[in-house]
Motif scaffolding. Sequence first.
Motif, PDB file in Angstrom:
ATOM      1  N   ARG A 147      53.069  21.521  15.999  1.00  0.00           N
ATOM      2  CA  ARG A 147      52.485  20.284  15.490  1.00  0.00           C
ATOM      3  C   ARG A 147      51.031  20.482  15.070  1.00  0.00           C
ATOM      4  N   THR A 148      50.302  21.311  15.807  1.00  0.00           N
ATOM      5  CA  THR A 148      48.910  21.582  15.431  1.00  0.00           C
ATOM      6  C   THR A 148      48.846  22.365  14.126  1.00  0.00           C
ATOM      7  N   ILE A 149      49.768  23.296  13.934  1.00  0.00           N
ATOM      8  CA  ILE A 149      49.833  24.033  12.661  1.00  0.00           C
ATOM      9  C   ILE A 149      50.116  23.074  11.513  1.00  0.00           C
ATOM     10  N   TYR A 150      51.072  22.179  11.704  1.00  0.00           N
ATOM     11  CA  TYR A 150      51.388  21.210  10.654  1.00  0.00           C
ATOM     12  C   TYR A 150      50.184  20.325  10.339  1.00  0.00           C
ATOM     13  N   LEU A 151      49.471  19.917  11.379  1.00  0.00           N
ATOM     14  CA  LEU A 151      48.297  19.055  11.173  1.00  0.00           C
ATOM     15  C   LEU A 151      47.217  19.795  10.381  1.00  0.00           C
ATOM     16  N   GLY A 152      46.922  21.029  10.789  1.00  0.00           N
ATOM     17  CA  GLY A 152      45.905  21.805  10.079  1.00  0.00           C
ATOM     18  C   GLY A 152      46.296  22.071   8.637  1.00  0.00           C
ATOM     19  N   ALA A 153      47.580  22.405   8.417  1.00  0.00           N
ATOM     20  CA  ALA A 153      48.050  22.645   7.057  1.00  0.00           C
ATOM     21  C   ALA A 153      47.986  21.370   6.223  1.00  0.00           C
ATOM     22  N   GLY A 154      48.262  20.218   6.851  1.00  0.00           N
ATOM     23  CA  GLY A 154      48.165  18.946   6.143  1.00  0.00           C
ATOM     24  C   GLY A 154      46.741  18.662   5.696  1.00  0.00           C
ATOM     25  N   PHE A 155      45.768  18.918   6.569  1.00  0.00           N
ATOM     26  CA  PHE A 155      44.358  18.752   6.190  1.00  0.00           C
ATOM     27  C   PHE A 155      44.008  19.667   5.022  1.00  0.00           C
ATOM     28  N   LEU A 156      44.477  20.920   5.098  1.00  0.00           N
ATOM     29  CA  LEU A 156      44.160  21.879   4.045  1.00  0.00           C
ATOM     30  C   LEU A 156      44.787  21.453   2.719  1.00  0.00           C
ATOM     31  N   LEU A 157      46.007  20.935   2.783  1.00  0.00           N
ATOM     32  CA  LEU A 157      46.674  20.476   1.569  1.00  0.00           C
ATOM     33  C   LEU A 157      45.927  19.306   0.942  1.00  0.00           C
ATOM     34  N   LEU A 158      45.394  18.425   1.784  1.00  0.00           N
ATOM     35  CA  LEU A 158      44.633  17.291   1.280  1.00  0.00           C
ATOM     36  C   LEU A 158      43.287  17.721   0.711  1.00  0.00           C
ATOM     37  N   GLY A 159      42.838  18.930   1.069  1.00  0.00           N
ATOM     38  CA  GLY A 159      41.558  19.422   0.590  1.00  0.00           C
ATOM     39  C   GLY A 159      41.534  19.584  -0.913  1.00  0.00           C
ATOM     40  N   TYR A 160      41.835  20.798  -1.401  1.00  0.00           N
ATOM     41  CA  TYR A 160      41.774  21.038  -2.844  1.00  0.00           C
ATOM     42  C   TYR A 160      42.936  20.383  -3.573  1.00  0.00           C
ATOM     43  N   VAL A 161      44.165  20.652  -3.119  1.00  0.00           N
ATOM     44  CA  VAL A 161      45.349  20.147  -3.826  1.00  0.00           C
ATOM     45  C   VAL A 161      45.346  18.623  -3.871  1.00  0.00           C
ATOM     46  N   GLY A 162      45.068  17.981  -2.744  1.00  0.00           N
ATOM     47  CA  GLY A 162      45.073  16.521  -2.705  1.00  0.00           C
ATOM     48  C   GLY A 162      44.013  15.907  -3.588  1.00  0.00           C
ATOM     49  N   SER A 163      42.778  16.445  -3.513  1.00  0.00           N
ATOM     50  CA  SER A 163      41.691  15.882  -4.318  1.00  0.00           C
ATOM     51  C   SER A 163      41.934  16.111  -5.806  1.00  0.00           C
ATOM     52  N   ARG A 164      42.425  17.299  -6.175  1.00  0.00           N
ATOM     53  CA  ARG A 164      42.694  17.564  -7.597  1.00  0.00           C
ATOM     54  C   ARG A 164      43.867  16.734  -8.103  1.00  0.00           C
ATOM     55  N   PHE A 165      44.864  16.487  -7.263  1.00  0.00           N
ATOM     56  CA  PHE A 165      45.989  15.643  -7.674  1.00  0.00           C
ATOM     57  C   PHE A 165      45.497  14.242  -8.027  1.00  0.00           C
ATOM     58  N   VAL A 166      44.631  13.696  -7.187  1.00  0.00           N
ATOM     59  CA  VAL A 166      44.095  12.357  -7.458  1.00  0.00           C
ATOM     60  C   VAL A 166      43.301  12.358  -8.756  1.00  0.00           C
ATOM     61  N   LEU A 167      42.455  13.381  -8.961  1.00  0.00           N
ATOM     62  CA  LEU A 167      41.633  13.432 -10.173  1.00  0.00           C
ATOM     63  C   LEU A 167      42.472  13.620 -11.430  1.00  0.00           C
ATOM     64  N   GLU A 168      43.446  14.549 -11.370  1.00  0.00           N
ATOM     65  CA  GLU A 168      44.202  14.902 -12.573  1.00  0.00           C
ATOM     66  C   GLU A 168      45.303  13.904 -12.902  1.00  0.00           C
ATOM     67  N   VAL A 169      46.008  13.414 -11.883  1.00  0.00           N
ATOM     68  CA  VAL A 169      47.203  12.605 -12.118  1.00  0.00           C
ATOM     69  C   VAL A 169      46.913  11.117 -11.994  1.00  0.00           C
ATOM     70  N   VAL A 170      46.164  10.739 -10.970  1.00  0.00           N
ATOM     71  CA  VAL A 170      45.905   9.308 -10.722  1.00  0.00           C
ATOM     72  C   VAL A 170      44.759   8.799 -11.593  1.00  0.00           C
TER      73      VAL A 170
END
Length: 266
Positions: A239-262
């Motif tokens: 669960r801690t691995i999933y949480l850390g990976a979720g934060f990392l995904l929200l980092g670059y990928v999440g922020s760029r998704f919002v900028l590019e798509v939304v």
Amino acid sequence: MNLLPTLMSNPSAALLSSVAALSYAVLAWAHQRMTPAQVRGLLATAWLLHLVVLVQGLFTQPVRFGFAPAISITAWLVLTVYVVESRLYPQLRARWTLAALGTLAVLLALIFPGSPYPALRSAWLPLHWALGIASYGLIAAAVVHAWLMQRAEAAMRQGHATESTMPLLMLERLTFRFVAAGFALLSATLLAGGWFSAMLHHEWVWEHKTVFSVLAWLTMGVLLLGRWRLGWRGRTAVRTIYLGAGFLLLGYVGSRFVLEVVLHRA
């Protein structure tokens, strides 16, 4: 988003991406009806086509990058790890899942090729990108191994484990090796990002991706410390691995998704 101009701007890349995605899709759909040699051959073909697509993107002018290419490179790195490990540990069984991931990643990068970068603000910026993507790949590999560890544990509890099942302790060791390697590269990524930020802006810029990346770094650091000092394992570790990976995904990928798509901003 109008997909036709994107495809027409680079038809050879679009064709290669389509063939790579189709190869992954066929493997995900028909792997149970194929011989081991056919599975290995098709996986190698899809993996190689995926690599050609990524390399071709590096020589496209202007250079483009965004959330989808980052996912595509990460997926290719995870598949590379799997191809190597499946030779060492034939018990690993995740072909259809990773093939489906490859299909989705290639198609996403085809539809959303990212923002153009006609001029880089620093010649060292690609190093920062490379470190970040490598940390994504290693932590994504840790997530895949944590998922396999969950499956192995569930099979053992239900009495479905067989001699061909990957040993749980071996999966656990591999998982934490990837976590440690990903944490080291993420540390280097944050240090490089801080250096670039200080060089370009004369201060540390706290953007959304920086905040989530630091949260991911802290989570993985706590996990490694808990493993070392408290012997964390099993569900707590997963669960801690999933949480850390979720934060990392929200980092670059999440922020760029919002900028590019939304927001439709570069």
